[in-house]
Design a protein around this motif. Structure first.
Motif, mmCIF file in Angstrom:
data_model
loop_
_atom_site.group_PDB
_atom_site.id
_atom_site.type_symbol
_atom_site.label_atom_id
_atom_site.label_comp_id
_atom_site.label_asym_id
_atom_site.label_seq_id
_atom_site.Cartn_x
_atom_site.Cartn_y
_atom_site.Cartn_z
ATOM 1 N N TRP A 175 0.857 -1.394 0.058
ATOM 2 C CA TRP A 175 0.045 -0.051 0.113
ATOM 3 C C TRP A 175 0.779 1.172 0.010
ATOM 4 O O TRP A 175 0.466 2.548 -0.298
ATOM 5 N N ASN A 185 3.817 1.286 -1.723
ATOM 6 C CA ASN A 185 4.490 1.227 -3.144
ATOM 7 C C ASN A 185 3.808 2.352 -4.080
ATOM 8 O O ASN A 185 2.761 2.449 -4.234
ATOM 9 N N PRO A 186 4.809 3.197 -4.679
ATOM 10 C CA PRO A 186 4.444 4.261 -5.435
ATOM 11 C C PRO A 186 3.905 3.710 -6.814
ATOM 12 O O PRO A 186 3.157 4.272 -7.619
ATOM 13 N N GLY A 208 1.362 1.859 -7.463
ATOM 14 C CA GLY A 208 -0.095 2.233 -7.444
ATOM 15 C C GLY A 208 -1.215 0.898 -7.862
ATOM 16 O O GLY A 208 -1.538 1.025 -9.012
ATOM 17 N N TYR A 209 -1.069 -0.062 -6.843
ATOM 18 C CA TYR A 209 -1.933 -1.291 -7.442
ATOM 19 C C TYR A 209 -3.283 -1.206 -7.147
ATOM 20 O O TYR A 209 -3.907 -0.211 -6.536
ATOM 21 N N ARG A 210 -4.132 -2.104 -7.763
ATOM 22 C CA ARG A 210 -5.496 -2.317 -7.766
ATOM 23 C C ARG A 210 -6.043 -2.208 -6.345
ATOM 24 O O ARG A 210 -5.262 -2.795 -5.498
#
Length: 234
Positions: free
Chosen positions: A70, A72-73, A75-77
């Motif tokens: 969460w 990490n830049p 940007g995961y779904r």
């Protein structure tokens, strides 16, 4: 409230049984993950496709730290981050910074582990105990970094407990896993596995549908003896 180390004991044995089950299900394999789908593929002798994939984070040797997904830049779904965010909420509620801080240096973890795989394992175990999601997988993603995932699939659910498997999990787990408190680990395993537990100070009794296992501990809560009785409890 539990500590980070206590979460390791809470997760250890049930996580171990899930890893046994996963290994037996997929056998020799290669794996591939696509977080844009999301999708996690086990390819090999017994293929399996998981379309519910949760990225917890990654342990990298360069910065020597674990980074929660969460934070990490990239940007995961939202569905990929769901379980990591649930672990974060648990950490905030119970004051466990390893779960709530965005980045955790290797040296801030118990024992100051040096290997990314070991760090990923510690963080995954804590997240499993905090969220109740038990099927996990970690693997290399390049440059020595290890990523940790939790997977959901009907075929990864455990079958009903049996005496041989329960005895194996308890005996092998006690010998091979780094447990701080055997009594806590056994009790947490039994409760999370849906087994009956009795005995607060003396021997612990773990009762299943057709077996009863007795476990004795010393004053340091380390296991000293285990016995099993087969047959439906009276």
């Amino acid at each position: 409230m539990p500590t980070f180390l206590e979460l390791q004991d809470d997760a250890a044995l049930l996580s171990f049984e899930h890893q046994l089950h996963l290994s037996e299900r997929v056998g020799e394999h290669n794996w591939h993950v696509d977080l844009a789908q999301p999708r996690f593929d086990f390819a090999g002798e017994n293929p399996l496709v998981c379309d519910r994939v949760h990225l917890l984070g990654s342990a990298a040797p360069g910065p020597r730290s674990w980074l929660w997904s969460w934070a990490n830049p990239f940007g995961y779904r939202a569905e990929v981050l769901e379980i990591a965010l649930r672990a974060k909420e648990f950490g905030e509620r119970h004051g466990i910074r390893e779960l709530s801080d965005a980045e955790i240096p290797f040296d801030a973890l118990p024992g100051s582990p040096q290997e990314p795989a070991q760090v990923a394992s510690l963080m995954m175990e804590a997240a499993k105990a905090a969220t109740g999601h038990w099927s996990g997988y970690q693997g290399p993603t390049g440059g020595g970094t290890r990523a940790g995932f939790l997977l959901d699939h009907p075929e990864l659910s455990l079958p009903a407990p049996t005496s041989p498997r329960t005895m194996r999990v308890l005996q092998q787990g006690m010998m091979e896993l780094r447990l701080q408190d055997h009594r806590r680990a056994c009790g947490s395993y039994a409760v999370n596995r849906g087994l009956e537990v009795s005995g607060d100070d003396g021997p612990m009794w773990i009762t299943g549908p057709d077996f009863r296992i007795g476990v004795e501990f010393n004053e340091q809560n380390l296991m000293t003896k285990m016995t099993a009785t087969l047959g439906a409890p009276s």
